[in-house]
Design an enzyme around this catalytic site. Structure first.
Site, PDB file in Angstrom:
ATOM      1  N   GLU A 191       0.765  -1.223   0.003  1.00 52.60           N
ATOM      2  CA  GLU A 191       0.104   0.025   0.019  1.00 52.60           C
ATOM      3  C   GLU A 191       0.782   1.402  -0.066  1.00 52.60           C
ATOM      4  O   GLU A 191       1.871   1.369   0.676  1.00 52.60           O
ATOM      5  CB  GLU A 191      -0.997  -0.172   1.154  1.00 52.60           C
ATOM      6  CG  GLU A 191      -1.784   1.157   1.508  1.00 52.60           C
ATOM      7  CD  GLU A 191      -2.524   1.014   2.820  1.00 52.60           C
ATOM      8  OE1 GLU A 191      -3.489   1.726   3.105  1.00 52.60           O
ATOM      9  OE2 GLU A 191      -2.387   0.051   3.635  1.00 52.60           O
TER      10      GLU A 191
ATOM     11  N   LYS B 100      -9.153   2.675  -1.756  1.00 51.26           N
ATOM     12  CA  LYS B 100      -9.314   2.201  -0.535  1.00 51.26           C
ATOM     13  C   LYS B 100     -10.915   2.525  -0.012  1.00 51.26           C
ATOM     14  O   LYS B 100     -11.325   3.436   0.127  1.00 51.26           O
ATOM     15  CB  LYS B 100      -8.333   2.564   0.611  1.00 51.26           C
ATOM     16  CG  LYS B 100      -8.212   1.803   1.897  1.00 51.26           C
ATOM     17  CD  LYS B 100      -7.106   2.033   2.588  1.00 51.26           C
ATOM     18  CE  LYS B 100      -7.129   1.504   3.945  1.00 51.26           C
ATOM     19  NZ  LYS B 100      -5.563   1.544   4.636  1.00 51.26           N
TER      20      LYS B 100
ATOM     21  N   CYS C 189      -5.507  -3.107   2.629  1.00 46.15           N
ATOM     22  CA  CYS C 189      -5.252  -3.126   3.910  1.00 46.15           C
ATOM     23  C   CYS C 189      -6.427  -3.302   4.875  1.00 46.15           C
ATOM     24  O   CYS C 189      -7.103  -4.115   5.287  1.00 46.15           O
ATOM     25  CB  CYS C 189      -4.417  -2.092   4.442  1.00 46.15           C
ATOM     26  SG  CYS C 189      -3.395  -2.158   5.670  1.00 46.15           S
TER      27      CYS C 189
ATOM     28  N   ARG D 242     -24.884 -46.349  16.284  1.00 47.73           N
ATOM     29  CA  ARG D 242     -25.714 -47.302  15.546  1.00 47.73           C
ATOM     30  C   ARG D 242     -25.877 -48.461  16.598  1.00 47.73           C
ATOM     31  O   ARG D 242     -26.766 -48.946  16.753  1.00 47.73           O
ATOM     32  CB  ARG D 242     -24.608 -47.693  14.473  1.00 47.73           C
ATOM     33  CG  ARG D 242     -25.671 -48.748  13.699  1.00 47.73           C
ATOM     34  CD  ARG D 242     -26.881 -48.412  13.313  1.00 47.73           C
ATOM     35  NE  ARG D 242     -26.936 -47.305  12.583  1.00 47.73           N
ATOM     36  CZ  ARG D 242     -27.124 -47.292  11.182  1.00 47.73           C
ATOM     37  NH1 ARG D 242     -26.852 -48.237  10.501  1.00 47.73           N
ATOM     38  NH2 ARG D 242     -27.215 -46.138  10.637  1.00 47.73           N
TER      39      ARG D 242
ATOM     40  N   THR E 124     -15.529 -53.925   7.058  1.00 52.45           N
ATOM     41  CA  THR E 124     -13.931 -53.823   7.024  1.00 52.45           C
ATOM     42  C   THR E 124     -13.832 -53.043   5.900  1.00 52.45           C
ATOM     43  O   THR E 124     -12.461 -52.628   5.843  1.00 52.45           O
ATOM     44  CB  THR E 124     -13.153 -54.799   7.427  1.00 52.45           C
ATOM     45  OG1 THR E 124     -13.490 -55.823   6.340  1.00 52.45           O
ATOM     46  CG2 THR E 124     -13.711 -55.620   8.827  1.00 52.45           C
TER      47      THR E 124
ATOM     48  N   LYS F 123     -21.906 -51.457  -7.250  1.00 52.19           N
ATOM     49  CA  LYS F 123     -21.519 -51.883  -5.684  1.00 52.19           C
ATOM     50  C   LYS F 123     -21.684 -50.686  -4.736  1.00 52.19           C
ATOM     51  O   LYS F 123     -22.160 -50.932  -3.723  1.00 52.19           O
ATOM     52  CB  LYS F 123     -19.866 -52.867  -5.737  1.00 52.19           C
ATOM     53  CG  LYS F 123     -19.713 -53.532  -6.587  1.00 52.19           C
ATOM     54  CD  LYS F 123     -18.422 -54.102  -6.563  1.00 52.19           C
ATOM     55  CE  LYS F 123     -18.008 -55.512  -7.373  1.00 52.19           C
ATOM     56  NZ  LYS F 123     -16.653 -55.935  -7.303  1.00 52.19           N
TER      57      LYS F 123
END
Length: 683
Positions: free
Chosen positions: A55, A124, A180, A358, A484, A639
């Site tokens: 700046e 700005k 800024c 669960r 698994t 699947k």
């Protein structure tokens, strides 16, 4: 596609950007312009198409009332003219800070310069005028400036907070600006710019430094880049600024979607710059998937300006100039040890907490699980044991069964039995070979006639019987079958459908990629959840080759999964970018080559042994990517469409048809295979 185009980062949807800070000469625009030019030339030679400077860098920020001196302001305008002239042959867009006059007022501005022209000027929006700041003494806020032009060096330049800068030849490159203090307000201007399409937000800053401020500043930049799903290029003033009452640290950092891509040392001596290759494709894909991003943009239209889009041509190099960004070989596995430990803790805890919920609601009394002595079943067993502990169940309520088949080795059988014994779970051996022999005989399979035929039927008879036994055992013992199989296997379809390892009552591993599981087991060793006598058993399992052990051991040794379907390291790399971002195969191949071609370059996750640090060339990457695409898109969705419940674990995604991934089971891989063949060199 030519090899040079394939290896070009700009062809692959990246853009190289730079954040720069140079020693400022207070109230000396000519010197500052020259130093800015030298830094820009260096970055341009490095292939950067954007350079962001601090700046008020042309005048110096900490010059107080000198900001309003006529001689200084004239000098700033001349400095801009000099930069414009010198930029004719420069590659990058330059964003430089300057005080500029307009309609009897002075504005703190970001000037955007490219190829011999000022493309636009952004004032700005918000001026700090509290504590050490006194900007309102000199400047006028720019927040209301829209649709205007500013007369500069004989030209009328687009001027306002309504400017976006778009590259016509770099898809997705759209630059927005905030200066800024603009970052520190509750609704930064860059937020509206991002909603309008800005993928890169630049912040020329002169933020002074106090103890602890750098951390807050970084937090804000990271949050802005994450919330806006954008890159954020931050450049702060440093050496040379007046230290009358404050000090400066010259921090320059490049962020992307909440992550730090590059940053410099603070309190630099001399000119400093950092470069990083931002992923424009990633940003666009992330926004595309995040439907609320577009919804928020529509909701905020009444608050947004009528954006003016300034277009330019960057002409970036279409050549191999490397790739400058953190890129992990294992996108599911952090390289940082502390972050990896945190991720492992969270992953394991997600699995345990989901399973507990669960179990509570199901009314079952036991868990039934098949233990092979491999990684996946070991991880699921640890989760089941921990869930039992936290529920106040005896560990004997975890009914573990190891079910040797025709390919089971003594090593894995012993590992499975020893692990169950050490954990104090149920520990039964259920030999499936008699039942498998009967089934093979009844279906008249050649193996039953003494022929060495080990085809898919031979393998699936065993896999199916194992699951069938587990379900019937669950019926018998008021239990729940704990799955698994992992995320990587689901991606590749490396599981037996229906009555097979594809099915369970609840699959705790469904959201875990193969490449992370070994690290979670290592974390479990160190966590103290399990007794010390479990540690050597887990270490043995970690060192065991991945294998379904369905084919008898022959002259060539055991049946290796990765010899058949390819390295899980490469497949998980592909899976992450297909599932999370939808990248093309050629782009994934480009990124994979960057991180896998040289094992000696880059970081490896903690715990990797030297002999496991492998390298893969482009030809190998291409080969296994072809296998992944064929299996993932062409043969395996049916699947996944019927997969059981299981928790999503990784931000990289899940494959549940009720969650991250929904696709037709009768789809095909033609489009992806064609893109791979067309755009990835064969050697």
């Amino acid at each position: 596609m030519s090899a040079s185009a394939f290896h070009a980062l700009y062809h692959q949807g990246f853009a190289r950007v730079a954040a720069c800070t140079v020693p400022v000469a207070l109230a000396d625009p000519a010197t500052n312009a020259q130093r800015t030019l030298e830094a820009a030339q260096t970055c341009g030679q490095d292939g950067a198409v954007l350079c962001v400077f601090p700046e008020l860098g042309l005048s110096g920020y900490a010059i107080d009332d000198l900001r309003q001196q006529e001689a200084l302001l004239n000098g700033v305008e001349q400095g801009i003219a000099d930069l414009v002239t010198a930029s004719v042959d420069l590659l990058p867009i330059l964003v430089v800070g300057a005080p500029l006059r307009h309609d009897n007022a002075l504005y703190n501005c970001a000037v955007v310069i490219h190829r011999g022209a000022v493309l636009g000027i952004v004032p700005k929006s918000y001026l700090p005028n509290y504590r050490e700041f006194y900007e309102a003494r000199h400047f006028t806020p720019g927040v209301a400036i829209q649709g205007q032009t500013l007369r500069l060096n004989g030209a009328d330049i687009p001027f306002g907070t309504d400017l976006l800068f778009e590259a016509e030849d770099v898809p997705g490159f759209c630059l927005g600006l905030e200066l800024c203090e603009d970052l520190w307000v509750p609704v930064p201007p860059g937020t509206l710019a991002a909603l309008a399409g800005a993928t890169i937000l630049a912040n020329p800053s002169a933020s002074d430094i106090t103890v602890g401020k750098a951390e807050t500043r970084t937090l804000l930049c990271r949050a802005q880049s994450a919330r806006c799903v954008a890159a954020y290029v931050y450049a702060a003033a440093g050496e040379g600024e007046s230290t009358n009452d404050v000090a400066w640290d010259g921090q320059i950092t490049i962020f992307e979607n909440g992550e730090v891509l590059a940053q410099s040392e603070r309190f630099p001596s001399g000119s400093q710059h950092v470069v990083a290759d931002i992923d424009l494709t990633l940003l666009r894909q992330e926004r595309l998937r995040m439907g609320t991003f577009a919804a928020n943009a529509r909701a905020m239209q009444t608050h947004a300006p009528a954006w003016r889009r300034i277009r330019c041509t960057l002409t970036p190099p279409i050549a191999d100039i490397g790739l400058r960004r953190p890129l992990s070989r294992f996108p599911f596995v952090p390289n940082d040890p502390d972050r990896l430990a945190q991720d492992c803790f969270e992953a394991f805890t997600i699995q345990v907490s989901a399973l507990k919920q669960r179990l509570r609601t199901s009314g079952v009394k036991r868990m039934v699980i098949g233990i092979s002595g491999g990684l996946d079943s070991t991880q699921a067993l640890l989760v089941a044991v921990r869930a039992a502990d936290e529920l106040g169940w005896p560990r004997s309520a975890v009914l573990g069964y190891t079910m040797p088949g025709f390919g089971t080795t003594e090593k894995t059988l012993a590992s499975a039995q020893a692990l169950m014994a050490a954990l104090g779970t149920g520990n039964e051996v259920l030999d499936i070979r008699p039942a498998a022999s009967l089934m093979l005989r009844e279906i008249k399979h050649p193996f039953a006639q003494g022929e060495p035929v080990h085809d898919i039927t031979f393998e699936n008879v065993q896999a199916g019987l194992r699951t069938d036994f587990l379900f019937r055992l669950a019926n018998q013992h008021q239990g729940m079958v704990i799955g698994t199989g992992d995320l990587s296997e689901l991606a590749l379809g490396w599981c037996t459908y229906g009555v097979g390892d594809q099915m369970a009552h609840y699959n705790v591993n469904a959201g875990l990629p193969k490449t992370l599981i070994q690290h979670i087991i290592r974390w479990a060793i160190a966590s103290g959840h399990f007794s010390p006598d479990v540690t050597p058993l887990l270490s043995t399992i970690l060192a065991t080759e991945i294998s379904p052990e369905l084919v008898p051991v022959g002259e060539n040794g055991s049946q290796s999964t990765e010899d058949i379907i390819g390295p899980y390291a490469l497949h998980d790399f592909t899976l992450f970018y297909v599932l999370r971002y939808g990248f093309t195969p050629s782009r994934i191949a480009f990124m994979a080559e960057q991180v896998w071609r040289d094992a000696s370059v880059g970081n490896w996750p903690p715990g990797f042994l030297e002999q496991d640090c492998k390298a893969y060339d482009l030809s190998t990457i291409r080969h296994w990517l072809h296998i992944f695409l064929r299996r993932f898109f062409g043969t395996s969705q049916f699947k996944r469409s019927a997969m059981p419940n299981g928790p999503k674990v990784m931000a990289g995604g899940s494959l549940s048809p009720r969650g991250d991934w929904r696709a037709p089971s009768d789809g095909n891989a033609t489009l992806w295979l064609a893109e791979l063949d067309r755009n990835v060199p064969k050697s």
